[in-house]
Design an enzyme around this catalytic site. Structure first.
Site, short mmCIF file in Angstrom:
data_model
loop_
_atom_site.label_atom_id
_atom_site.label_comp_id
_atom_site.label_asym_id
_atom_site.label_seq_id
_atom_site.Cartn_x
_atom_site.Cartn_y
_atom_site.Cartn_z
N CYS A 48 21.08 -24.94 -42.46
CA CYS A 48 21.22 -26.26 -42.30
C CYS A 48 22.37 -26.77 -43.38
O CYS A 48 22.76 -26.05 -44.37
CB CYS A 48 19.92 -27.08 -43.16
SG CYS A 48 18.55 -26.78 -42.11
N ARG A 75 26.41 -23.47 -39.98
CA ARG A 75 25.13 -23.25 -40.97
C ARG A 75 23.91 -23.62 -40.17
O ARG A 75 22.81 -23.36 -40.50
CB ARG A 75 25.14 -24.29 -42.09
CG ARG A 75 26.31 -24.22 -42.94
CD ARG A 75 26.13 -25.22 -44.12
NE ARG A 75 25.14 -24.62 -45.14
CZ ARG A 75 25.20 -23.99 -45.86
NH1 ARG A 75 26.32 -23.41 -46.37
NH2 ARG A 75 24.25 -23.57 -46.95
N TRP A 101 19.16 -26.19 -38.69
CA TRP A 101 18.59 -24.62 -38.27
C TRP A 101 17.03 -24.81 -38.34
O TRP A 101 16.59 -24.70 -39.57
CB TRP A 101 19.13 -23.62 -39.19
CG TRP A 101 18.92 -22.28 -38.55
CD1 TRP A 101 19.68 -22.01 -37.42
CD2 TRP A 101 17.74 -21.50 -38.67
NE1 TRP A 101 19.13 -20.56 -37.00
CE2 TRP A 101 18.01 -20.40 -37.83
CE3 TRP A 101 16.93 -21.42 -39.63
CZ2 TRP A 101 17.09 -19.23 -37.89
CZ3 TRP A 101 15.92 -20.35 -39.61
CH2 TRP A 101 16.26 -19.35 -38.76
N ASN A 141 18.11 -29.26 -47.27
CA ASN A 141 18.30 -27.93 -46.82
C ASN A 141 17.51 -27.16 -47.69
O ASN A 141 17.55 -27.20 -48.70
CB ASN A 141 19.68 -27.28 -46.87
CG ASN A 141 20.20 -26.16 -46.96
OD1 ASN A 141 19.30 -25.33 -46.07
ND2 ASN A 141 21.14 -25.51 -47.60
N GLY A 142 16.55 -26.27 -47.10
CA GLY A 142 16.01 -25.53 -47.83
C GLY A 142 14.46 -25.50 -47.34
O GLY A 142 14.11 -25.75 -46.23
N GLU A 188 27.57 -1.81 -37.63
CA GLU A 188 28.47 -3.05 -37.87
C GLU A 188 28.90 -3.44 -36.43
O GLU A 188 28.84 -4.59 -35.96
CB GLU A 188 29.36 -2.96 -38.84
CG GLU A 188 30.26 -3.91 -38.91
CD GLU A 188 29.55 -5.35 -39.15
OE1 GLU A 188 28.30 -5.13 -39.66
OE2 GLU A 188 30.28 -6.46 -39.24
N LYS A 215 27.89 -6.54 -34.26
CA LYS A 215 28.92 -7.69 -33.79
C LYS A 215 28.62 -7.93 -32.25
O LYS A 215 28.51 -8.78 -31.94
CB LYS A 215 30.24 -6.95 -34.02
CG LYS A 215 31.30 -7.13 -35.27
CD LYS A 215 31.41 -8.51 -35.87
CE LYS A 215 30.15 -8.92 -36.59
NZ LYS A 215 29.67 -8.76 -37.92
N GLU A 227 25.09 -9.62 -31.31
CA GLU A 227 25.05 -11.07 -31.88
C GLU A 227 26.00 -12.13 -31.24
O GLU A 227 25.34 -13.10 -30.81
CB GLU A 227 25.21 -11.02 -33.41
CG GLU A 227 26.79 -11.09 -34.01
CD GLU A 227 26.66 -11.12 -35.58
OE1 GLU A 227 25.95 -11.71 -35.97
OE2 GLU A 227 27.39 -10.25 -35.91
N HIS A 261 16.73 13.66 -30.90
CA HIS A 261 15.47 13.59 -31.22
C HIS A 261 14.57 12.57 -30.34
O HIS A 261 13.72 12.13 -31.11
CB HIS A 261 15.42 13.68 -32.92
CG HIS A 261 16.04 14.76 -33.44
ND1 HIS A 261 15.51 15.75 -33.53
CD2 HIS A 261 17.24 14.72 -34.17
CE1 HIS A 261 16.03 16.67 -34.22
NE2 HIS A 261 17.21 16.21 -34.41
N LYS A 303 25.21 -19.33 -40.19
CA LYS A 303 25.99 -18.52 -41.05
C LYS A 303 25.30 -18.46 -42.48
O LYS A 303 25.48 -16.97 -42.82
CB LYS A 303 27.30 -19.47 -41.37
CG LYS A 303 28.38 -18.60 -42.08
CD LYS A 303 29.05 -17.57 -41.47
CE LYS A 303 30.28 -17.01 -42.25
NZ LYS A 303 30.47 -15.49 -41.49
C1 F6R Z 1 26.56 -10.77 -39.16
C2 F6R Z 1 26.41 -11.63 -40.39
C3 F6R Z 1 25.25 -11.28 -40.92
C4 F6R Z 1 25.29 -11.53 -42.56
C5 F6R Z 1 23.99 -11.54 -43.35
C6 F6R Z 1 24.11 -11.63 -44.78
O1 F6R Z 1 28.08 -11.09 -38.51
O2 F6R Z 1 27.33 -12.43 -40.60
O3 F6R Z 1 24.51 -10.22 -40.75
O4 F6R Z 1 26.35 -10.31 -42.94
O5 F6R Z 1 23.27 -12.78 -42.87
O6 F6R Z 1 25.00 -12.90 -45.16
P1 F6R Z 1 25.57 -13.10 -46.52
O7 F6R Z 1 26.67 -11.75 -46.67
O8 F6R Z 1 25.89 -14.25 -46.69
O9 F6R Z 1 24.45 -12.45 -47.50
#
Ligand code: F6R
Length: 608
Positions: free
Chosen positions: A2, A27, A75, A101-102, A481, A485, A488, A504, A603
């Site tokens: 949010c 967000r 969110w 937010n929270g 990673e 990517k 997501e 395995h 985010k």
């Molecule tokens: C993936 C991504 C997330 C963040 C995770 C941690 O692209 O961005 O997996 O890496 O939510 O977020 P931070 O780094 O802000 O603690």
């Protein structure tokens, strides 16, 4: 999750609120709304669509008069993304409006209490108890009603609050959720982060947990949790609005991928004086390092994947046992952490709820906590013993790219710095790594040049039901990673496997036409990886491989090969990840996905 904004000033509020929300949309983007106070009346406008819809409804805010207001982009946690559940929430008599937010953990008990007193609720949210409580305690004093209501709340909250009786006063409260104040000559701003207000002011006051602020166009008064007025020095932001705009790119993600050589250069070069690595202002010193028996790296998502690279680095260079933990797991087990443990927390946003909770747990158990964070003044930065900022600049796309790359850079610097102190006998190895480290931005730039080839490959990828990434050692950390990517942003199911684990169980999923992406850059294990490629080929897989320049023999096995320049094996992740960020981007683009705002994601994950 949010995003919240607020404004009080002498010009129309709605334009700022809508622009600010648009910048915070990363967000959360389930629904949105604004509330503006005009002539003692609260006007709210909401949408279950994107901010763009709110702009259309209000002619970019022009239709909503009033010089004070609050806004929210949601969110969803409590209740579906509906009109009723969208913020701002108002009290029963529409005297108060709140954006939040929270999470209010005791909202059910508060709701029942208020209902028993005859208060009607219109939403399913936890937030709605806040304006109702404020109204309950209101006797003509806005500040004390808010203070009383807040004293009843348990959980995390960043709040922006309006009162219909106070035509120019905006109250802001922060507890475990991010909130900043922007200062200017005849206006006051609040926002979840700097990107929302940087075009209006660069003078920022970072609120701390327990703070309450009263904003009017004349200025800001800050109070601690006991209601005592306090003063705090504002910070000046050193980047400008262009950093938070797309600058000609179609998506923030591509812009941020392309920014990586510069971001990594900034992260590294700002710490290098000659051949020295200098971390200004940290308390971790040679003495503490020598007493470190274990390193515990704690993070979530991509930051966890960066942490996995950190494990290889620290164990190889420092010979200190290193664990990497998901913050959400770490916080709920009984970790063996004590004064002999160095906890390294990694977080781009600095606000991830699980990571913050893990940090507090590590501190409670006596560990020294060093955090690698991008957002200055964030909760994780504030709660840590030491912070090493990644200096990536604002990262707007939900999928991290430059955030991850700069986290790796800080880990490399930390490893070299610590190795020089702890392992002088290995100095030849350490100095070789240092020499390669300073070349990293240039090498990343080189990898980026293969963008057209990767774009072509992505075009051919189509929309497979599922695919696999395999790798060993650092290649395996990168494959996690790369796989994240892709899934997501393109919504294609993909899994990353340590290549040796395939046989395995998972190899049963390899069949005719299945795509396997083999990361084969770790030269010591190149032959082993080649064998794994042969195994999947024998079962009908199509292989895309990534290898270090010169290993042309891999082209005999793989349909497509991406080559990266040679570097120190410990630095490989920084080069190898780039093609797969670009690959994920184009696969998602050709599928027509919403690249910067993938479904269900936000985010900064400020709820657990
Ligand atoms: C993936 C991504 C997330 C963040 C995770 C941690 O692209 O961005 O997996 O890496 O939510 O977020 P931070 O780094 O802000 O603690």
């Amino acid at each position: 999750m949010c995003g919240i904004v607020g404004f009080t000033g002498k010009t129309q509020a709605a334009g700022f609120l809508l622009d600010g929300l648009e910048r915070l949309e990363y967000r959360g983007y389930d629904s949105a709304g604004i509330a503006v106070l005009d002539g003692g009346k609260l006007e709210t406008v909401k949408t279950t669509e994107r901010i763009k819809n709110l702009k259309d409804k209000t002619e970019n805010g022009k239709k909503v008069k009033g010089t004070i207001g609050i806004g929210h982009t949601r969110w969803a946690t409590h209740g579906a993304p509906s009109h009723e559940n969208a913020h701002p929430h108002t009290s029963q008599n529409r005297k108060f409006a709140v954006v939040h937010n929270g999470i209010i953990e005791n909202y059910i008990a508060l709701r029942e209490e208020l209902k028993a007193e005859g208060v009607d609720f219109v939403s399913e949210t936890d937030t709605e108890v806040i304006p109702q409580l404020i109204e309950k305690y209101y006797d003509g004093d806005f500040f004390s009603a808010v203070a009383k209501a807040v004293s009843r709340l348990e959980g995390s909250y960043a709040l922006g609050i309006l009162c219909a009786d106070c035509p120019d006063t905006l109250i802001a409260v922060k507890n475990f959720s991010p909130l900043i104040i922007g200062l200017s000559k005849d206006a006051g701003f609040i926002a979840s982060d700097v990107t929302a207000i940087v075009s209006h002011t660069k003078d920022i006051l970072y609120m701390e947990d327990g703070d309450m602020a009263v904003l009017t166009p004349e200025g800001v008064k800050l109070y601690d949790s006991k209601g005592n007025e306090i003063s705090r020095k504002p910070s000046v932001i050193n980047w400008d609005v262009a950093a938070a705009q797309k600058s000609g790119y179609d998506h923030f993600m591509m812009k941020e991928i392309m920014e990586q050589p510069g971001a990594v250069a900034r992260t590294i070069e700002s710490r290098i004086r000659g051949r020295e690595i200098v971390f200004d202002g940290i308390s971790l010193d040679g003495e503490k390092l020598k007493n470190t028996e274990r390193i515990e790296i704690v993070a979530c998502g991509s930051a966890y994947h960066a942490g996995m690279v950190g494990k290889y680095l620290f164990e190889e260079l420092l010979r200190i046992p290193t664990e990497v933990d998901y913050a959400s797991e770490f916080r709920y087990r009984n970790p063996i952490i004590n004064e002999g443990t160095l906890t390294v927390i990694i977080s781009q946003s600095g606000e991830t709820a699980d990571t913050l909770a893990a940090l507090r747990e590590a501190k409670r158990r006596g560990s020294h906590v060093l955090s690698i964070v991008n957002v200055v003044g964030s909760s994780i930065a504030n709660a840590s013993d030491d912070v090493l900022y990644t200096w990536a600049g604002p990262e707007i796309a939900v999928a991290t790219t430059k955030g991850y790359s700069t986290q790796l850079s800080v880990l490399y610097l930390l490893a070299v710095w610590a190795a020089r102190i702890l392992r002088p006998e290995q100095s030849a190895r350490t100095e070789k790594l240092f020499d390669e480290l300073v070349k990293l931005p240039e090498l990343i730039e080189k990898v980026i040049l293969s963008e057209p080839k990767i774009k072509e490959m992505a075009k051919r990828c189509g929309d497979p039901e599922s695919l696999f990434f395999i790798g060993r050692n650092v290649d395996y950390a990168v494959s996690l990673e790369a796989s994240l990517k892709l899934k997501e942003i393109s919504y294609i199911h993909s899994e990353a496997y340590a290549a040796g684990e395939l046989k395995h169980g998972t190899i049963s999923l390899i069949e005719e036409g299945r795509t396997v992406i083999a990361l084969a850059c770790y030269e010591e294990l190149f032959e082993k990886l080649l064998s794994n490629i042969k195994e999947v080929k024998a079962r009908g897989a199509q292989v895309i491989a990534c290898a270090v320049e010169g290993h042309t023999e891999i082209a005999k096995e793989a349909e497509n090969v991406i080559y990266i320049p040679k570097t120190d094996p410990l630095l490989l992740a920084s080069l190898e990840v780039i093609p797969f960020q670009i690959y994920a981007y184009y696969v998602a683009l050709y599928k027509g996905c919403d690249i910067d705002k993938p479904r269900n994601l936000a985010k900064s994950v400020t709820v657990e």
